[in-house]
Design a protein around this motif. Structure first.
Motif, PDB file in Angstrom:
ATOM      1  N   LYS A 182      38.963  36.474  47.277  1.00  0.00           N
ATOM      2  CA  LYS A 182      39.550  37.801  47.021  1.00  0.00           C
ATOM      3  C   LYS A 182      40.330  38.299  48.234  1.00  0.00           C
ATOM      4  O   LYS A 182      39.873  38.163  49.374  1.00  0.00           O
ATOM      5  CB  LYS A 182      38.435  38.810  46.709  1.00  0.00           C
ATOM      6  CG  LYS A 182      37.777  38.575  45.362  1.00  0.00           C
ATOM      7  CD  LYS A 182      36.626  39.551  45.194  1.00  0.00           C
ATOM      8  CE  LYS A 182      35.990  39.382  43.813  1.00  0.00           C
ATOM      9  NZ  LYS A 182      34.776  40.208  43.690  1.00  0.00           N
ATOM     10  N   GLU A 219      41.395  36.158  53.001  1.00  0.00           N
ATOM     11  CA  GLU A 219      40.582  36.256  51.794  1.00  0.00           C
ATOM     12  C   GLU A 219      39.100  36.118  52.105  1.00  0.00           C
ATOM     13  O   GLU A 219      38.718  35.504  53.096  1.00  0.00           O
ATOM     14  CB  GLU A 219      40.979  35.138  50.817  1.00  0.00           C
ATOM     15  CG  GLU A 219      42.429  35.225  50.367  1.00  0.00           C
ATOM     16  CD  GLU A 219      42.712  34.415  49.095  1.00  0.00           C
ATOM     17  OE1 GLU A 219      41.902  33.507  48.786  1.00  0.00           O
ATOM     18  OE2 GLU A 219      43.707  34.718  48.415  1.00  0.00           O
ATOM     19  N   TYR A 266      41.114  47.654  39.217  1.00  0.00           N
ATOM     20  CA  TYR A 266      40.582  46.482  39.930  1.00  0.00           C
ATOM     21  C   TYR A 266      39.094  46.664  40.194  1.00  0.00           C
ATOM     22  O   TYR A 266      38.640  47.786  40.374  1.00  0.00           O
ATOM     23  CB  TYR A 266      41.282  46.326  41.290  1.00  0.00           C
ATOM     24  CG  TYR A 266      42.747  46.045  41.175  1.00  0.00           C
ATOM     25  CD1 TYR A 266      43.209  44.736  41.194  1.00  0.00           C
ATOM     26  CD2 TYR A 266      43.660  47.079  41.033  1.00  0.00           C
ATOM     27  CE1 TYR A 266      44.559  44.472  41.072  1.00  0.00           C
ATOM     28  CE2 TYR A 266      45.014  46.823  40.902  1.00  0.00           C
ATOM     29  CZ  TYR A 266      45.454  45.523  40.924  1.00  0.00           C
ATOM     30  OH  TYR A 266      46.783  45.261  40.806  1.00  0.00           O
ATOM     31  N   GLY A 286      39.626  42.719  47.151  1.00  0.00           N
ATOM     32  CA  GLY A 286      39.849  42.495  45.730  1.00  0.00           C
ATOM     33  C   GLY A 286      41.172  42.996  45.178  1.00  0.00           C
ATOM     34  O   GLY A 286      41.409  42.926  43.978  1.00  0.00           O
TER      35      GLY A 286
END
Lengths: 270, 270
Positions: free
Chosen positions: B223, B219, B258, B190
């Protein structure tokens, strides 16, 4: 002008043995099949001074036709390969307009702002051409210095390979030697490597553009197994193949004293 | 006196990309865990002049504590690494009595005569100590020059590793730094690498004996996935681990903006 090539792979993770260096082998193989004479790989920790010192040493002492570097183009504090290339060539590292457009476009598309770490990837040695990265973000760099082309690519294999195939190889084909390479690999069972050795030496001395290598592969039912690789190069594909065949024949003919079993594993001309 | 180390892997098959260089990674890893500071690998074609030139360059320019070479100890015409070591040190290559006994014993046991190619494997640089090879035939070589130890091992991984573990590593432990290494690897989902970069830099600048490396792993569900590796060294194992933990904590604490997911993949102290 020679057709020699050197490969630099940059990354502390390689030198500390946490990542196996597959990039150097990939590039070494591709350059060999293009007819370049690859002489060495140099793998170094992420240290600008060390990398620039060894780049500069190879450029000046070996004057190769091509140097390829991988790794150290990303956004982190230790990604400083292009700084090392610039330093080795005594050039400045400057914001390259085309590279900046490439980087900006990637982040714009993802709606992510341009931070200093991201803009950093658009700094190239003065006079370099950026190499588009179809997979990731960091562009590569192509710069010529006297008779040497220095090509810098990212360390992530999928990015490096995509850039190699789509952009680098077509350009190297243009400037590289126009030769063909023939390769034959055979498996020999029943002859120890030390007995094969003098016959290999004889073949290599007899044929000028031949490379032969024996790889011991252990034993099968108490008999030595050797994989023998023969490579030949020539301006004509046909002649390259004939030369490889002749060298192999000379070696195999010398084994009549052994009850050896020989099997062709692979032949290839490119 | 430094604790720096360099690794030379010799073999045209490596440079032409037909064999992936796993030996350099193995030795780089073992030397790092012994506390040596591995700075570079140099991989070269089987060419005595080239190999001796680069050995000599590294010995004189870097004055490392250890150089390990692999490859080029066998019976074939291109197995000439010890000739290159001798040349780099300005020493003669001589028949070593102990090495001769080792080689002879192997062939006597198999009832095979001693040919020149087989005796060749008992030639070592003058003053070298042979390293027994429990798996294959060619002995290794250990020679000291000023503050540098030059260790030469065969290129066949099973032979090289057996010699490393049984003979080389116990001796390097004696002369090496008495330090411990702690390693923590985490997976962060992320946060893009370019966002992580400034926080890694901060941690590396704050802690003296820390090494941090981020590896982008593509990913997961749109993410970014990063593998983050943190290494710390200290005379005390406990302190090394604490230092790695503190550096990791500083980086992870900076990610509160985040919705990042963090998972510990591995911790290790040696």
């Amino acid at each position: 002008m020679n057709n020699n090539a050197w490969i630099f792979t940059i990354g502390t993770e390689l030198v500390q043995g946490r990542v196996i260096n597959t990039n150097a082998a990939y590039i070494g193989r591709r350059l060999t099949l293009l007819g370049f004479n690859v002489l060495g790989f140099i793998t170094l920790v992420d240290d600008v001074d060390l990398v620039s010192r060894y780049l500069s040493h190879v450029i000046l002492a070996e004057k190769p036709r091509v140097i390829v570097t991988t790794g150290g183009l990303g956004p982190t504090y230790d990604d400083r390969t292009l700084e090392a290339v610039a330093k080795a060539l005594n050039k400045r590292l400057v914001l390259n307009d085309d590279a900046f457009r490439m980087v900006k476009e990637k982040y714009d598309r993802r709606g992510v702002p341009l931070t200093p770490e991201r803009v950093k990837m658009a700094y190239l040695p003065e006079g370099a051409t950026p190499i588009p990265n179809p997979v990731g973000t960091a562009p590569g760099s192509w710069i010529e210095f006297e008779n040497t082309v220095i090509i810098s690519l990212p360390g992530v294999p999928s990015e490096m390979e995509a850039m190699w195939e789509s952009w680098v190889e077509p350009r190297l084909r243009e400037i590289g030697p126009k030769i063909h390479i023939a390769e034959i690999t055979v498996k020999i069972v029943g002859v120890p490597e030390s007995s094969l050795a003098p016959h290999i030496e004889k073949a290599v001395k007899k044929f000028a553009r031949i490379y032969v290598k024996s790889h011991p592969k252990g034993e099968e039912e108490g008999k030595s197994v050797i994989e023998l690789y023969v490579m030949a190069s020539d301006e004509k594909a046909e002649n390259a193949f004939k030369a490889a065949e002749n060298a192999l024949k000379l070696i195999l003919d010398s084994l009549h004293g052994y009850s050896a079993h020989v099997e062709i594993l692979e032949t290839r001309v490119s």
